[in-house]
Design an enzyme around this catalytic site. Sequence first.
Site, mmCIF file in Angstrom:
data_model
loop_
_atom_site.group_PDB
_atom_site.id
_atom_site.type_symbol
_atom_site.label_atom_id
_atom_site.label_comp_id
_atom_site.label_asym_id
_atom_site.label_seq_id
_atom_site.Cartn_x
_atom_site.Cartn_y
_atom_site.Cartn_z
ATOM 1 N N TYR A 51 0.791 -1.330 0.084
ATOM 2 C CA TYR A 51 -0.172 -0.069 0.242
ATOM 3 C C TYR A 51 0.857 1.400 0.163
ATOM 4 C CZ TYR A 51 -4.404 -2.767 0.757
ATOM 5 O OH TYR A 51 -5.348 -3.271 0.414
ATOM 6 N N PHE A 59 -4.848 7.585 7.090
ATOM 7 C CA PHE A 59 -5.410 6.259 7.486
ATOM 8 C C PHE A 59 -4.466 4.999 7.237
ATOM 9 C CE2 PHE A 59 -7.019 6.920 3.237
ATOM 10 C CZ PHE A 59 -6.493 5.786 2.372
ATOM 11 N N ARG A 87 -13.826 -4.735 -10.270
ATOM 12 C CA ARG A 87 -14.067 -3.512 -9.613
ATOM 13 C C ARG A 87 -15.597 -3.155 -9.575
ATOM 14 N NH1 ARG A 87 -9.818 -0.927 -6.583
ATOM 15 N NH2 ARG A 87 -11.539 0.863 -6.575
ATOM 16 N N THR A 93 -15.167 1.726 -2.776
ATOM 17 C CA THR A 93 -14.402 1.666 -1.644
ATOM 18 C C THR A 93 -15.266 1.752 -0.211
ATOM 19 O OG1 THR A 93 -12.689 2.752 -2.830
ATOM 20 C CG2 THR A 93 -12.374 2.535 -0.305
ATOM 21 N N HIS A 117 -9.906 -6.495 -1.741
ATOM 22 C CA HIS A 117 -9.190 -5.632 -2.658
ATOM 23 C C HIS A 117 -9.378 -5.975 -3.943
ATOM 24 C CE1 HIS A 117 -5.748 -3.797 -4.273
ATOM 25 N NE2 HIS A 117 -5.497 -4.686 -4.819
#
Length: 139
Positions: A51, A59, A87, A93, A117
């Site tokens: 990430y 975050f 997706r 998200t 994910h």
Amino acid sequence: MRTDRTFTMLKPDSVEKGHIGAILEKINAAGFKIVAMKLTQMTVDDAKEFYAIHKERPFFGELVEYMTRGPIVAAILEKDNAVEDFRTLIGATNPEEAAEGTIRKLYAASIGENAVHGSDSDENAAIEGAFHFAGRDTF
Ligand code: IDP
Ligand code: MG
């Protein structure tokens, strides 16, 4: 660059809640073929690298803690137009903004703990798949 593969993780919350089977069923029903899969746990260094693009975000610490707190299911999936279609299958998200019937709408608790994910480009799908799987473990 292949456009028919994407990379996914069923995140720690999905494993903790016993949602592996239900989520894989949705993935299969949507026409994705599993070409690599394992139960694994990311280290803190793994999560920071995976990430890295988010490292300046507020975050980031929370994200690394979440993604390393327990095992995940990592998988490479194959289908025409895999990245975009996956997706669409997982939804936004933030599960509050995710469309009805999407995996995040059904199984995500919050924008942070959002169940799954999905790679956001063919390039990242290849990088993320190679991060978790050796060539000999990909079919
Ligand atoms: P994506 O997973 O839909 O591609 P990204 O913006 O790439 O979303 O963010 C990566 C992950 O970081 C999200 O899936 C979620 O777990 C976490 N995340 C994103 N935005 C927030 C936030 O505002 N608060 C807490 N966690 C977040
Ligand atoms: Mg992303």
